[in-house]
Motif scaffolding. Structure first.
Motif, PDB file in Angstrom:
ATOM      1  N   ARG A 366      59.254   3.541  37.494  1.00 42.85           N
ATOM      2  CA  ARG A 366      59.495   2.403  38.373  1.00 42.85           C
ATOM      3  C   ARG A 366      58.633   1.210  37.953  1.00 42.85           C
ATOM      4  O   ARG A 366      59.118   0.067  37.934  1.00 42.85           O
ATOM      5  N   ASP A 370      60.367  -2.262  37.004  1.00 42.60           N
ATOM      6  CA  ASP A 370      60.073  -3.435  37.829  1.00 42.60           C
ATOM      7  C   ASP A 370      59.380  -4.538  37.033  1.00 42.60           C
ATOM      8  O   ASP A 370      59.358  -5.698  37.467  1.00 42.60           O
ATOM      9  N   ASP A 423      61.033   6.503  44.739  1.00 42.06           N
ATOM     10  CA  ASP A 423      61.175   5.747  43.494  1.00 42.06           C
ATOM     11  C   ASP A 423      62.502   6.060  42.807  1.00 42.06           C
ATOM     12  O   ASP A 423      63.105   5.183  42.157  1.00 42.06           O
ATOM     13  N   HIS A 426      65.056   3.931  44.462  1.00 41.37           N
ATOM     14  CA  HIS A 426      64.924   2.549  43.994  1.00 41.37           C
ATOM     15  C   HIS A 426      65.544   2.382  42.607  1.00 41.37           C
ATOM     16  O   HIS A 426      66.278   1.408  42.357  1.00 41.37           O
ATOM     17  N   GLU A 429      69.230   2.311  42.894  1.00 41.87           N
ATOM     18  CA  GLU A 429      69.716   1.070  43.502  1.00 41.87           C
ATOM     19  C   GLU A 429      69.727  -0.096  42.517  1.00 41.87           C
ATOM     20  O   GLU A 429      70.557  -1.003  42.641  1.00 41.87           O
TER      21      GLU A 429
END
Length: 596
Positions: A366, A370, A423, A426, A429
């Motif tokens: 993640r 990110d 995570d 996420h 997504e």
């Protein structure tokens, strides 16, 4: 200060230097008591730290009485030690030299001695060891000069104006010398080594230039480093220390530079930490991304994901620095630091089930995504499988973060599974992995409910170590920054841990462990981080102001610290200690900095 036996030196007296392949530990008397060759994970040819009789060392010390002051050259991992005697002053600059295009293909320890004032007489020697009793060193004297052999390792000793004596074969083979500095003088001693390959004899003049090149290279790296918040000097030193633990050939990150330095004064807890823990890499990736260090981040994460796929489908808690699964533990018949054994290679935690590692793996990915990066297809598929396995396995007992033999439903392990699924959701997504995010979301809710019902004690007003006990465990503090709990329960847990396990701003790992070991450096920083997460920023800042000063004279931390004496215990330098410092500084600065 004058010479005396090396065994049992205070671990805080050592300063590490590294070249991306191995690490040397240099003591306050100018002695190198630890240097594995060719790699950090190799058997150490110089290991007086663990074996005073036959371990081997590299010495460089003034004759007679002297005082010592040392520091790293600013922005580097090059160490500069100033020796002052009644007759004069001289500086020793120590570097594991890097090449024009990165690390050298051989190990090259360079020691440059500059006269500052008056005169200082130095003696030096290079005494090879037995590699923990597995080799018998001998000495060849050829056309180019003496060559020290120890097993498959070959060592050359060259220099300029270093006053070499005739090599000695008596007792233990060694090369030694003596010289005297004057104002403005320069002397150079170079120890170059290869393993199972031909030996290069370096030109001392080129090595002298190489020291300056190494300083410049470290400073270029430091200029890429960006953090201007509180405790920036300590954060940068911790980042530089961690950089020494990054094994450049693969990108793996060693948990420590040493093996067998005890956690327990009575012995038994002597582990080898020269492996790459998934947990440590998770924290490192977070820090590297925040610092803008793109190359190290990509290399470390790519190495880990390839290694996991290679040795899958099971996720192991650590791997060797070259990406293999470590072999069994092996003991060696040497005395150990302060006579506290055993001396080992390998770590018995290999093969344990630690559920928290799932959270660590997803945190790494993640963090990477990110930061604006993209996962490859194979990694996406693997992560979806790991998320499904987390759903299946979270109800199992495991060894916990502390690698305990007592298998339990450790609270922090369940929190790690909750973090992993969060995570994973996420990443799904944002389109980085496929899979079953609806299942992951439902299972994540079940984990939170289970922890709430089974892992909280109204009597203790704290999360407990595992259901069915009143024992406390500092590793739950990691799940204030993870977001599992930043509310009243975590706040009360911090207070309970501080009351039971605290000593000043340091903490012991879990209930009862104070009877056999010392405060765990990382835990103090975790507490400071958690304080900021629950809104107690002033306390967090005060704790950090104290904790960052508890390293040694060059701000290096071992694994543990005796709160009563400040003595260091456990392996050194310890990545987790420095990672905890960095994470605490980043988090506290972010949460307490005045809003603009």
């Amino acid at each position: 200060m004058n010479a005396h036996g090396a065994a049992g030196q205070d671990l805080s007296s050592y300063a590490p230097i590294g070249d991306g392949r191995t690490v040397a530990l240099i003591g306050l008397r100018g002695q190198v008591d630890w240097l594995p060759i060719p790699n950090l994970g190799s058997l150490p040819v110089f290991a007086r730290l663990l074996d005073d009789d036959t371990g081997g060392c590299i010495e460089l010390e003034p004759v007679g009485e002297y005082t010592v002051r040392r520091r790293y050259v600013a922005g580097t991992n090059v160490l500069r030690t100033t020796f002052t005697t009644p007759q004069g002053r001289a500086t020793v600059t120590d570097a594991l030299v890097t090449g024009v295009a990165g690390r050298l293909p051989w190990a090259e320890l360079a020691r440059r001695i500059d006269g500052v004032s008056g005169t200082v007489e130095f003696t030096w020697r290079v005494l090879p060891g037995t590699s923990l009793g597995t080799a018998s060193p001998w000495l060849d004297v050829g056309r180019e000069g003496p060559v020290i052999r120890s097993g498959k390792t070959s060592i050359a000793v060259v220099g300029s104006d270093h006053g070499p004596r005739a090599p000695s074969r008596e007792h233990q083979p060694q090369v030694s010398g003596r010289f005297t500095t004057a104002t403005g003088s320069r002397h150079v001693i170079v120890v170059a080594a290869t393993h199972d390959e031909p030996l290069h004899f370096p030109d001392p003049a080129i090595v002298d230039e190489g020291i300056d090149r190494t300083i410049s290279a470290w400073r270029v790296w430091s200029r890429e480093f960006s953090f201007d918040g509180r405790w920036s000097a300590h954060v940068q030193r911790s980042a530089l220390t961690l950089k020494q633990l990054i094994y450049a050939p693969t990108g793996a990150i060693a948990a420590a530079a040493t093996t067998s330095l005890p956690e327990n004064p009575r012995g038994g807890k002597n582990w080898d930490y020269r492996f790459a823990w998934v947990r440590d890499l998770a924290y490192t990736a977070h820090a590297l991304v925040r610092f803008g260090l793109r190359e190290e981040t990509h290399a470390a994460i790519s190495w880990l994901l390839r290694t996991i796929r290679l040795h899958g489908p099971e996720l192991h808690i650590f791997y060797s620095l070259d990406g293999e699964l470590p072999d069994d533990v092996r003991e060696y018949d040497v005395e150990g630091w302060r006579g506290i054994g055993p001396v080992v290679t390998g770590n018995p935690a290999q093969g344990q089930l630690q559920l928290g590692v799932f959270g660590d793996l997803f945190a790494i990915c993640r963090t990477y995504v990110d930061a604006g990066n993209v996962l490859d297809v194979a990694t996406g598929r693997m992560l979806a499988d790991v998320a499904d396995r987390t759903c299946d396995l979270w109800r199992n007992r495991d060894a916990g973060m502390w690698e305990l033999e007592d298998l339990q439903h450790y609270t922090s392990s369940k929190m790690g599974c909750w973090q992993a699924l969060g995570d994973a959701i996420h990443l799904a997504e944002v389109g980085q992995i496929d899979g079953s995010p609806d299942r992951w979301r439902a299972e994540q809710d079940r984990i939170r409910e289970w922890i709430s019902e089974n892992c909280w004690s109204d009597a203790r007003e704290s999360y407990v170590m595992h259901p069915g006990t009143d024992d406390l465990d500092t590793s739950v503090l990691l799940h204030a920054p993870s977001g599992f709990d930043r509310g009243e329960r975590m706040l009360k847990t911090i207070d309970a841990l501080t009351a039971e396990l605290g000593s000043g701003n340091q903490l012991y790992r879990y209930t009862g462990v104070h009877r056999e070991e010392f405060a765990f450096v990382a835990c103090g920083f975790w507490r400071a981080t958690a304080l900021a997460c629950v809104g107690r920023g002033d306390e967090a800042v005060a704790a950090m102001d104290d904790l960052v000063t508890q390293g040694n004279d060059v701000s290096v931390f071992a694994e543990m610290i005796d709160p009563d004496t400040g003595d260091a215990w456990g392996n050194v330098p310890q990545a987790l200690s420095h990672l905890a410092l960095i994470t605490a500084a980043l988090t506290i600065d972010e949460l307490t900095r005045p809003k603009r």
